[in-house]
Design a protein around this motif. Structure first.
Motif, short mmCIF file in Angstrom:
data_model
loop_
_atom_site.label_atom_id
_atom_site.label_comp_id
_atom_site.label_asym_id
_atom_site.label_seq_id
_atom_site.Cartn_x
_atom_site.Cartn_y
_atom_site.Cartn_z
N SER A 113 0.85 -1.07 -0.02
CA SER A 113 0.09 -0.07 -0.06
C SER A 113 0.89 1.41 0.03
O SER A 113 0.26 2.28 -0.39
CB SER A 113 -0.86 0.00 1.24
N SER A 114 2.20 1.28 0.07
CA SER A 114 3.03 2.20 0.37
C SER A 114 3.17 3.11 -0.84
O SER A 114 2.91 4.49 -0.72
CB SER A 114 4.39 1.90 0.98
N PRO A 115 2.94 2.73 -2.10
CA PRO A 115 3.06 3.74 -3.28
C PRO A 115 2.01 4.48 -3.24
O PRO A 115 1.84 5.73 -3.43
CB PRO A 115 3.08 2.76 -4.45
N ALA A 116 0.84 4.12 -2.75
CA ALA A 116 -0.57 4.75 -2.40
C ALA A 116 -0.60 5.92 -1.64
O ALA A 116 -1.01 6.91 -1.71
CB ALA A 116 -1.94 3.89 -2.72
N ILE A 117 0.00 5.26 -0.26
CA ILE A 117 0.30 6.33 0.56
C ILE A 117 1.19 7.31 0.15
O ILE A 117 0.84 8.67 0.53
CB ILE A 117 0.66 5.67 1.71
N ARG A 118 2.05 6.98 -0.35
CA ARG A 118 3.20 8.05 -1.11
C ARG A 118 2.53 9.01 -1.86
O ARG A 118 2.80 10.36 -1.82
CB ARG A 118 4.29 7.41 -1.54
N ALA A 119 1.57 8.72 -2.83
CA ALA A 119 0.83 9.27 -3.84
C ALA A 119 0.14 10.47 -2.93
O ALA A 119 -0.02 11.69 -3.12
CB ALA A 119 0.07 8.56 -4.67
N LEU A 120 -0.60 9.87 -1.89
CA LEU A 120 -1.33 11.09 -1.00
C LEU A 120 -0.44 12.12 -0.64
O LEU A 120 -0.84 13.38 -0.51
CB LEU A 120 -2.11 10.28 -0.01
N LYS A 121 0.84 11.75 0.08
CA LYS A 121 1.51 12.63 0.87
C LYS A 121 2.05 13.45 -0.19
O LYS A 121 2.23 14.73 0.01
CB LYS A 121 2.43 11.74 1.38
N GLN A 122 2.66 13.13 -1.34
CA GLN A 122 3.23 13.91 -2.27
C GLN A 122 2.30 14.98 -3.04
O GLN A 122 2.47 16.12 -3.59
CB GLN A 122 4.07 13.14 -3.32
N THR A 123 1.18 14.25 -3.25
CA THR A 123 0.00 14.99 -4.08
C THR A 123 -0.54 16.37 -3.13
O THR A 123 -0.62 17.28 -3.46
CB THR A 123 -0.97 14.07 -4.47
N PHE A 124 -0.77 16.03 -1.90
CA PHE A 124 -1.35 17.06 -0.90
C PHE A 124 -0.55 17.62 -0.03
O PHE A 124 -1.16 18.24 0.83
CB PHE A 124 -2.65 16.11 -0.29
N GLN A 142 -2.17 -5.66 -6.47
CA GLN A 142 -2.56 -4.86 -5.09
C GLN A 142 -2.00 -3.61 -5.10
O GLN A 142 -2.71 -2.52 -4.66
CB GLN A 142 -2.23 -5.64 -3.79
N VAL A 143 -0.91 -3.34 -5.55
CA VAL A 143 -0.07 -1.94 -5.65
C VAL A 143 -1.34 -1.35 -6.55
O VAL A 143 -1.62 0.08 -6.16
CB VAL A 143 0.99 -1.93 -5.98
N GLU A 144 -1.41 -1.62 -7.62
CA GLU A 144 -2.12 -1.01 -8.67
C GLU A 144 -3.67 -0.93 -8.18
O GLU A 144 -4.21 0.39 -8.11
CB GLU A 144 -2.35 -1.82 -9.93
N ARG A 145 -4.21 -1.82 -7.46
CA ARG A 145 -5.68 -1.46 -6.85
C ARG A 145 -5.57 -0.49 -5.68
O ARG A 145 -6.38 0.60 -5.82
CB ARG A 145 -6.01 -2.82 -6.23
N ASP A 146 -4.66 -0.45 -4.98
CA ASP A 146 -4.41 1.00 -3.92
C ASP A 146 -4.25 2.33 -4.83
O ASP A 146 -4.66 3.16 -4.27
CB ASP A 146 -3.30 0.65 -2.99
N GLN A 199 -6.33 7.55 -6.66
CA GLN A 199 -6.60 8.38 -8.04
C GLN A 199 -7.84 9.00 -7.82
O GLN A 199 -8.15 9.91 -8.52
CB GLN A 199 -6.24 7.60 -8.96
N ALA A 200 -9.05 8.39 -7.30
CA ALA A 200 -10.27 9.04 -7.24
C ALA A 200 -10.34 10.29 -6.51
O ALA A 200 -11.22 11.00 -6.72
CB ALA A 200 -11.16 8.10 -6.26
N LEU A 201 -9.21 10.46 -5.62
CA LEU A 201 -9.06 12.00 -4.94
C LEU A 201 -7.95 12.86 -5.76
O LEU A 201 -7.80 14.07 -5.14
CB LEU A 201 -8.34 11.48 -3.50
N GLY A 202 -7.50 12.19 -6.81
CA GLY A 202 -6.72 12.99 -7.51
C GLY A 202 -5.19 12.91 -7.09
O GLY A 202 -4.32 13.66 -7.57
#
Length: 375
Positions: free
Chosen positions: A24-35, A146-150, A155-158
């Motif tokens: 799940s960490s790439p998705a968590i990283r995406a949240l941190k870097q985006t927002f 799983q990484v892609e799913r997360d 991505q639904a939040l941008g």
């Protein structure tokens, strides 16, 4: 993309095991870097172990939730947990699940604690429990890693990330401590080695000890490399049995290493051979080649964007999951009976990976001289 207020403090709920948290960490990283958010991770005691090595996680809440199947999990933790979450005044809760899990218990927890944005995949209609609902099409219409799913969820939040590979950060002081421990089993700092990891939590994902021994003997004869049998303290008997069965050139390091040292051990390895457990995701995070002896359970959990080979085998009927979604996958995706991988195939897979390894082992003759000096 859903419009929302600034997401300054996000609760990421990944209430499973260490490997799940890593995926799940790439998705968590995406949240941190985006927002630019502060990220708090709610996870199990097992999952919490890897949090210090994820630079995308700022805070941690540890709880074995009653809907996750962890030993000792009880509903008595929920009132105190709900109070702790409510006091932290999160802007959003992102709930990560595999397709066979329901996100709704965690969604209810987030709803009751006043978190205004609540995001998850859900097969059932969540009504007000989720503010951003991704209808779950898996596994009936598709199956994503799983990484892609997360990543699809955030991505639904941008949220997005340029590099979606797994990664783990390490204290630079750890390798020195690791080397002191490896010296006790005659592994010098410039020595290549192969890690064998036989331990796993579920009976259905185990590879037989006698086949581990045979594979180890073949690997030792083929490559002349030391074999380090890894595992947790609870897996010492298993690791020592495998090492003793292999004989000269094999050593158990089970129970000797901290998690940070184990990550460093994996990073230095020429190759890893493991059953499907968190070890394969650690190997993927440090880009070490890994051969996975993969029980046909969840197909989402192969190594992500790293050098690997998967050698599958069937789960015996008496160990099949009672979950109807998992059974659907087994009936439709895993129709053919596949025996345990032959140890010869393991050696061939290691050989193929070493040909393209990030750090090829020292020449065979030099390794053989080294082994003779140690024996």
């Amino acid at each position: 993309m859903i419009e929302h207020q600034p997401l300054r403090h996000i609760l990421c709920i990944r209430a499973d095991n260490m490997g799940d948290v890593i995926m799940s960490s790439p998705a968590i990283r995406a949240l941190k870097q985006t927002f630019g958010s502060r990220i708090t991770l709610l996870t199990s005691q097992a999952g919490a172990l890897v949090a210090p090595y994820l630079d995308c996680v700022d805070g941690l809440i540890t709880a074995d939730l009653p809907w996750t199947g962890h030993a000792g999990a009880t509903d008595c933790v929920l009132p105190a947990l709900a109070g702790e979450i409510a006091a932290m005044r999160f802007d959003a809760a992102i709930i990560f699940t595999v397709y066979s899990q329901s996100a709704l218990p965690a969604a209810l927890l987030a709803y009751m604690t006043g978190i205004p944005v609540r995001v998850a995949h859900a097969r059932e209609n969540p009504y007000a429990l989720l503010t951003t609902w991704l209808p779950d099409q898996e596994p009936y219409e598709q199956i994503s890693h799983q990484v892609e799913r997360d990543l699809n969820l955030v991505q639904a939040l941008g949220a997005g990330v340029a590099d979606d590979r797994l990664s783990l950060s390490l204290d630079p002081n750890i390798p020195a401590g690791l080397q002191r421990k490896l010296s006790s089993v005659f592994i010098a700092s410039d020595t290549s080695y192969i890690v064998l990891h036989p331990g796993v939590s579920e009976e259905k994902r185990k590879y037989p000890v006698e086949l581990w021994v045979k594979a180890g003997r073949l690997l030792a004869a083929k490559f002349g490399l030391p074999l380090l049998i890894s595992g947790a303290s609870s897996e010492k008997v298993l690791a020592e049995s495998v090492a003793a069965g292999i004989g000269a050139g094999a050593w158990s390091v089970a129970g000797m290493l901290s998690l940070g040292e184990f990550i460093a051990l994996t990073d230095k390895a020429a190759c890893v051979v493991s059953v499907n457990t968190s070890t394969i995701h650690i190997a993927a995070a440090v880009q070490t080649p890994v051969v996975v002896l993969y029980a046909q359970t969840n197909p989402q959990h192969t190594p992500w964007k790293s050098p690997h080979e998967v050698l599958p085998f069937s789960v015996p009927d008496h160990l099949q999951s009672r979950n109807v979604i998992v059974r659907h996958v087994a009936r439709n995706l895993y129709r053919d009976e596949i025996p345990y991988p032959d140890p010869v195939e393991i050696v061939k897979a290691v050989e193929r990976l070493l040909l393209t390894s990030k750090a090829a082992p020292r020449p065979l003759a030099e390794q053989v001289r080294y082994r003779r000096a140690c024996l």
